[in-house]
Design a protein around this motif. Sequence first.
Motif, mmCIF file in Angstrom:
data_model
loop_
_atom_site.group_PDB
_atom_site.id
_atom_site.type_symbol
_atom_site.label_atom_id
_atom_site.label_comp_id
_atom_site.label_asym_id
_atom_site.label_seq_id
_atom_site.Cartn_x
_atom_site.Cartn_y
_atom_site.Cartn_z
ATOM 1 N N LEU A 61 -50.580 29.684 66.978
ATOM 2 C CA LEU A 61 -49.328 28.980 66.690
ATOM 3 C C LEU A 61 -49.325 28.475 65.252
ATOM 4 N N ALA A 62 -50.464 27.978 64.784
ATOM 5 C CA ALA A 62 -50.553 27.491 63.403
ATOM 6 C C ALA A 62 -50.257 28.612 62.411
ATOM 7 N N ARG A 63 -50.840 29.781 62.654
ATOM 8 C CA ARG A 63 -50.597 30.917 61.740
ATOM 9 C C ARG A 63 -49.121 31.310 61.745
ATOM 10 N N ALA A 64 -48.523 31.387 62.929
ATOM 11 C CA ALA A 64 -47.116 31.772 63.039
ATOM 12 C C ALA A 64 -46.208 30.724 62.401
ATOM 13 N N LEU A 65 -46.537 29.461 62.617
ATOM 14 C CA LEU A 65 -45.728 28.376 62.062
ATOM 15 C C LEU A 65 -45.812 28.354 60.540
ATOM 16 N N LEU A 66 -47.026 28.526 60.009
ATOM 17 C CA LEU A 66 -47.187 28.562 58.559
ATOM 18 C C LEU A 66 -46.401 29.728 57.963
ATOM 19 N N ALA A 67 -46.499 30.904 58.568
ATOM 20 C CA ALA A 67 -45.770 32.072 58.070
ATOM 21 C C ALA A 67 -44.260 31.818 58.095
ATOM 22 N N GLN A 68 -43.764 31.213 59.168
ATOM 23 C CA GLN A 68 -42.331 30.942 59.286
ATOM 24 C C GLN A 68 -41.875 29.917 58.246
ATOM 25 N N LEU A 69 -42.664 28.875 58.046
ATOM 26 C CA LEU A 69 -42.317 27.869 57.041
ATOM 27 C C LEU A 69 -42.288 28.480 55.648
ATOM 28 N N GLN A 70 -43.296 29.305 55.336
ATOM 29 C CA GLN A 70 -43.337 29.939 54.017
ATOM 30 C C GLN A 70 -42.194 30.927 53.847
ATOM 31 N N GLN A 83 -39.293 30.570 54.954
ATOM 32 C CA GLN A 83 -38.112 29.757 54.656
ATOM 33 C C GLN A 83 -38.205 29.086 53.286
ATOM 34 N N GLY A 84 -39.298 29.329 52.563
ATOM 35 C CA GLY A 84 -39.456 28.758 51.234
ATOM 36 C C GLY A 84 -40.013 27.351 51.230
ATOM 37 N N ALA A 85 -40.555 26.887 52.353
ATOM 38 C CA ALA A 85 -41.121 25.537 52.421
ATOM 39 C C ALA A 85 -42.458 25.485 51.700
ATOM 40 N N ASP A 86 -42.771 24.333 51.174
ATOM 41 C CA ASP A 86 -44.062 24.103 50.529
ATOM 42 C C ASP A 86 -45.050 23.708 51.623
ATOM 43 N N ALA A 87 -45.660 24.704 52.242
ATOM 44 C CA ALA A 87 -46.564 24.475 53.370
ATOM 45 C C ALA A 87 -47.826 25.295 53.175
ATOM 46 N N SER A 88 -48.947 24.748 53.645
ATOM 47 C CA SER A 88 -50.219 25.451 53.541
ATOM 48 C C SER A 88 -51.188 24.861 54.554
ATOM 49 N N TYR A 89 -52.309 25.558 54.749
ATOM 50 C CA TYR A 89 -53.363 24.972 55.568
ATOM 51 C C TYR A 89 -53.954 23.804 54.797
ATOM 52 N N ALA A 90 -54.323 22.766 55.503
ATOM 53 C CA ALA A 90 -54.948 21.608 54.878
ATOM 54 C C ALA A 90 -56.361 21.488 55.414
ATOM 55 N N ALA A 91 -57.242 21.017 54.597
ATOM 56 C CA ALA A 91 -58.635 20.854 55.010
ATOM 57 C C ALA A 91 -58.779 19.612 55.877
ATOM 58 N N MET A 116 -45.110 19.802 52.885
ATOM 59 C CA MET A 116 -44.746 18.794 51.900
ATOM 60 C C MET A 116 -43.289 18.388 52.109
ATOM 61 N N MET A 117 -43.052 17.090 52.141
ATOM 62 C CA MET A 117 -41.714 16.567 52.406
ATOM 63 C C MET A 117 -41.050 16.171 51.094
ATOM 64 N N ARG A 118 -40.573 17.162 50.370
ATOM 65 C CA ARG A 118 -39.981 16.906 49.055
ATOM 66 C C ARG A 118 -38.543 16.407 49.152
ATOM 67 N N ASP A 119 -37.848 16.750 50.211
ATOM 68 C CA ASP A 119 -36.480 16.279 50.386
ATOM 69 C C ASP A 119 -36.149 16.244 51.876
ATOM 70 N N SER A 120 -34.984 15.716 52.210
ATOM 71 C CA SER A 120 -34.624 15.560 53.625
ATOM 72 C C SER A 120 -34.409 16.904 54.316
ATOM 73 N N GLY A 121 -34.182 17.977 53.570
ATOM 74 C CA GLY A 121 -34.001 19.302 54.153
ATOM 75 C C GLY A 121 -35.266 19.848 54.803
ATOM 76 N N ALA A 122 -36.413 19.262 54.463
ATOM 77 C CA ALA A 122 -37.676 19.725 55.043
ATOM 78 C C ALA A 122 -37.695 19.528 56.551
ATOM 79 N N TRP A 123 -37.012 18.499 57.043
ATOM 80 C CA TRP A 123 -36.988 18.256 58.497
ATOM 81 C C TRP A 123 -36.213 19.359 59.207
ATOM 82 N N MET A 124 -35.112 19.810 58.612
ATOM 83 C CA MET A 124 -34.344 20.913 59.195
ATOM 84 C C MET A 124 -35.169 22.196 59.144
ATOM 85 N N THR A 125 -35.893 22.390 58.053
ATOM 86 C CA THR A 125 -36.769 23.553 57.933
ATOM 87 C C THR A 125 -37.817 23.549 59.037
ATOM 88 N N LEU A 126 -38.401 22.389 59.293
ATOM 89 C CA LEU A 126 -39.408 22.270 60.348
ATOM 90 C C LEU A 126 -38.811 22.602 61.711
#
Length: 150
Positions: A40-49, A51-59, A74-84
């Motif tokens: 699920l993490a891999r699929a979610l990361l791929a989907q977020l990316q 959509q152009g979201a600033d997302a990555s695996y974190a240590a 990364m929550m750079r603006d309020s649109g990130a919640w809709m992206t999620l």
Amino acid sequence: MTHGHDFMPQPPPAGPGILRLRIDPAAMFGEVKLRASPGLARALLAQLQEQGADASYAAEFGIDPGQLLIVALMMRDSGAWMTLRTAIEAVANRHQGARIRVELGDRTIEIEGKSTADMEALLHQAREIFEADTQRRRESIGDGDTNTQA
């Protein structure tokens, strides 16, 4: 053996066909951490990316094979919640027949396919937690500057 994330509330283990996603708003870092089952993490990361979201695996220390992986959005603006929301819905639609258990603190819901009103409420609550933490941080930084006057 203990891990740094053992203090988090742990719901009952997910049954077969249930994928786990835990949402942890981390305003201190300007991100939301998504702890998810590995596939699920891999699929979610791929989907977020996608959509152009600033997302990555974190240590995170203490993650063993089969445990939850982390995606940091990364929550750079309020649109990130809709992206999620859109990313979670898209991934849920791709995992036909599987249910996704979404957790926020002690709240847990399960979705299959399209997001539900409960899912919308959960994401709204995550956003409120994030924004309240952000506001508290701003005020504490501001208080450090303004308290020097007598």
